[in-house]
Scaffold this motif. Structure first.
Motif, PDB file in Angstrom:
ATOM      1  N   TYR A 162       0.833  -1.205   0.000  1.00 42.90           N
ATOM      2  CA  TYR A 162       0.000   0.000   0.000  1.00 42.90           C
ATOM      3  C   TYR A 162       0.870   1.258   0.000  1.00 42.90           C
ATOM      4  O   TYR A 162       0.664   2.190  -0.792  1.00 42.90           O
ATOM      5  CB  TYR A 162      -0.927  -0.017   1.208  1.00 42.90           C
ATOM      6  CG  TYR A 162      -1.540   1.316   1.549  1.00 42.90           C
ATOM      7  CD1 TYR A 162      -2.552   1.856   0.770  1.00 42.90           C
ATOM      8  CD2 TYR A 162      -1.094   2.039   2.653  1.00 42.90           C
ATOM      9  CE1 TYR A 162      -3.117   3.084   1.082  1.00 42.90           C
ATOM     10  CE2 TYR A 162      -1.645   3.262   2.971  1.00 42.90           C
ATOM     11  CZ  TYR A 162      -2.653   3.791   2.186  1.00 42.90           C
ATOM     12  OH  TYR A 162      -3.203   5.006   2.496  1.00 42.90           O
TER      13      TYR A 162
ATOM     14  N   GLU B 228       2.452   1.885  -3.381  1.00 45.27           N
ATOM     15  CA  GLU B 228       1.515   2.375  -4.395  1.00 45.27           C
ATOM     16  C   GLU B 228       1.140   3.831  -4.151  1.00 45.27           C
ATOM     17  O   GLU B 228       0.967   4.603  -5.102  1.00 45.27           O
ATOM     18  CB  GLU B 228       0.269   1.488  -4.427  1.00 45.27           C
ATOM     19  CG  GLU B 228       0.526   0.113  -5.024  1.00 45.27           C
ATOM     20  CD  GLU B 228      -0.762  -0.642  -5.295  1.00 45.27           C
ATOM     21  OE1 GLU B 228      -1.857  -0.058  -5.108  1.00 45.27           O
ATOM     22  OE2 GLU B 228      -0.673  -1.812  -5.715  1.00 45.27           O
ATOM     23  N   VAL B 229       0.987   4.215  -2.892  1.00 45.28           N
ATOM     24  CA  VAL B 229       0.672   5.614  -2.594  1.00 45.28           C
ATOM     25  C   VAL B 229       1.814   6.516  -3.049  1.00 45.28           C
ATOM     26  O   VAL B 229       1.594   7.551  -3.705  1.00 45.28           O
ATOM     27  CB  VAL B 229       0.385   5.798  -1.091  1.00 45.28           C
ATOM     28  CG1 VAL B 229       0.335   7.280  -0.730  1.00 45.28           C
ATOM     29  CG2 VAL B 229      -0.922   5.118  -0.712  1.00 45.28           C
ATOM     30  N   ARG B 230       3.042   6.140  -2.733  1.00 46.21           N
ATOM     31  CA  ARG B 230       4.201   6.964  -3.095  1.00 46.21           C
ATOM     32  C   ARG B 230       4.400   7.029  -4.605  1.00 46.21           C
ATOM     33  O   ARG B 230       4.908   8.023  -5.127  1.00 46.21           O
ATOM     34  CB  ARG B 230       5.439   6.427  -2.399  1.00 46.21           C
ATOM     35  CG  ARG B 230       5.380   6.626  -0.879  1.00 46.21           C
ATOM     36  CD  ARG B 230       6.626   6.146  -0.156  1.00 46.21           C
ATOM     37  NE  ARG B 230       6.503   6.411   1.272  1.00 46.21           N
ATOM     38  CZ  ARG B 230       6.498   5.478   2.213  1.00 46.21           C
ATOM     39  NH1 ARG B 230       6.619   4.192   1.874  1.00 46.21           N
ATOM     40  NH2 ARG B 230       6.365   5.806   3.473  1.00 46.21           N
ATOM     41  N   ALA B 231       3.973   5.978  -5.308  1.00 44.02           N
ATOM     42  CA  ALA B 231       4.096   5.950  -6.766  1.00 44.02           C
ATOM     43  C   ALA B 231       2.857   6.518  -7.462  1.00 44.02           C
ATOM     44  O   ALA B 231       2.782   6.521  -8.690  1.00 44.02           O
ATOM     45  CB  ALA B 231       4.328   4.513  -7.232  1.00 44.02           C
ATOM     46  N   ARG B 232       1.897   6.995  -6.687  1.00 41.61           N
ATOM     47  CA  ARG B 232       0.616   7.495  -7.194  1.00 41.61           C
ATOM     48  C   ARG B 232      -0.131   6.426  -8.014  1.00 41.61           C
ATOM     49  O   ARG B 232      -0.896   6.735  -8.910  1.00 41.61           O
ATOM     50  CB  ARG B 232       0.806   8.776  -8.013  1.00 41.61           C
ATOM     51  CG  ARG B 232       1.365   9.935  -7.201  1.00 41.61           C
ATOM     52  CD  ARG B 232       1.251  11.248  -7.933  1.00 41.61           C
ATOM     53  NE  ARG B 232       1.868  12.338  -7.177  1.00 41.61           N
ATOM     54  CZ  ARG B 232       1.296  12.998  -6.168  1.00 41.61           C
ATOM     55  NH1 ARG B 232       0.069  12.679  -5.806  1.00 41.61           N
ATOM     56  NH2 ARG B 232       1.942  13.965  -5.538  1.00 41.61           N
ATOM     57  N   ALA B 233       0.084   5.181  -7.652  1.00 37.61           N
ATOM     58  CA  ALA B 233      -0.658   4.082  -8.289  1.00 37.61           C
ATOM     59  C   ALA B 233      -1.963   3.795  -7.556  1.00 37.61           C
ATOM     60  O   ALA B 233      -2.850   3.140  -8.098  1.00 37.61           O
ATOM     61  CB  ALA B 233       0.210   2.818  -8.310  1.00 37.61           C
TER      62      ALA B 233
ATOM     63  N   ALA C 116      -6.447   4.137  -7.866  1.00 33.20           N
ATOM     64  CA  ALA C 116      -6.600   3.989  -9.309  1.00 33.20           C
ATOM     65  C   ALA C 116      -7.965   4.530  -9.717  1.00 33.20           C
ATOM     66  O   ALA C 116      -8.806   4.831  -8.855  1.00 33.20           O
ATOM     67  CB  ALA C 116      -6.453   2.520  -9.689  1.00 33.20           C
TER      68      ALA C 116
END
Length: 277
Positions: free
Chosen positions: A252, A255-260, A263
């Motif tokens: 999680y 994904e937050v840091r990668a702006r994934a 979605a």
């Protein structure tokens, strides 16, 4: 009473009648969701004062309060439909006198809807157990390693080795004669667990005792791998949910840091969708 009565839950007298029969299955629970998970599989669910260490980060059970036991007991009750609920009496809530014990035990039963309370101690607690049971408060006893007494026991050591076995056996006989409907045997040699089980007429519930006890109990966070600060020898891990949770949280965060995340499927548009015809 804050909890709904469980019509199908076994009574203390029914638990006592299980002596020598199919082993009793017991686990701790401290929250409604965990209570819902363990309920279908357990005969007894214990709201243990281990919650101080497992949930609140305390170094021992000594800092647990009546308010904590009442709060978590009521939460667990809301998640149970069939298992019998027992609530631990915390340190300093019953040792002063039988009258003190009665007042606090009655409070726990009234505020949580539990069917019984558990208290630690053997010969020295027999008078209190007799006082409570004579006043309609069922008692589960707890002997051997009693965590609330670690300062006098010298830590979390095995109890009842060698000549000390006579003391633990005397404790077991005393709580049974005083009217306890069952007794937890914690961290005693297996041979002594078997001897005690044969010597008394109430069910023995082992935790670090013997497979020959009339039942077994574990801390649910230990057996699920959620509590990892230390691992007692007797706490078999049936899952490693702590590791799974760590992996999920790490995914999680990545994904937050990668702006994934979130979605597109996790966010809302400006207009509501047209109703289906």
């Amino acid at each position: 009473m804050s909890a709904t009565a469980r019509i199908t839950a076994p009574t203390p007298s029914e638990i006592r009648a299980r002596k020598g029969g199919t082993p009793l299955v017991c686990l701790t629970a401290y929250t409604t969701p965990i209570a819902q998970l363990v309920d279908p599989h357990c005969d007894i669910v214990l709201v243990g004062d281990s919650l101080g260490m497992v949930l609140h980060g305390l170094p021992s059970t000594l800092g647990v309060t009546m308010e904590m036991m009442s709060l978590h007991g009521a939460a667990v009750a809301r998640g149970l439909k069939q298992a019998m609920m027992v609530v631990d009496m915390p340190f300093a809530s019953y040792e002063e006198s039988p009258e003190q014990a009665f007042g606090n035990a009655a409070r726990l039963m009234r505020e949580t809807g539990c069917a019984a309370v558990k208290l630690e101690g053997g010969v020295e607690m027999a008078e209190t157990i007799r006082f409570l049971t004579a006043r309609s408060i069922p008692v589960m006893a707890h002997i051997g390693l009693t965590p609330q007494a670690i300062n006098t026991l010298g830590g979390y050591k095995v109890q009842g080795r060698g000549e000390d076995a006579a003391r633990v056996l005397a404790d077991a006989k005393a709580v049974a004669e005083a009217g306890a409907f069952s007794v937890v045997l914690e961290k005693v040699p297996a041979a002594l667990g078997d001897e005690i089980t044969a010597a008394i007429d109430i069910p023995t519930i082992g935790i670090g005792a013997s497979a020959g006890c009339d039942g077994q109990i574990l801390v649910v966070d230990d057996m699920l791998g959620l509590f990892t600060a230390f691992k007692p020898k007797f706490a078999k891990r049936y899952a490693e949910l702590g590791k799974s949770a760590d992996a999920a949280i790490a995914a999680y965060a990545a994904e937050v840091r990668a702006r994934a995340f979130p979605a597109p499927e996790h966010v809302f548009g400006d207009a509501a969708p047209e109703p289906k015809k």
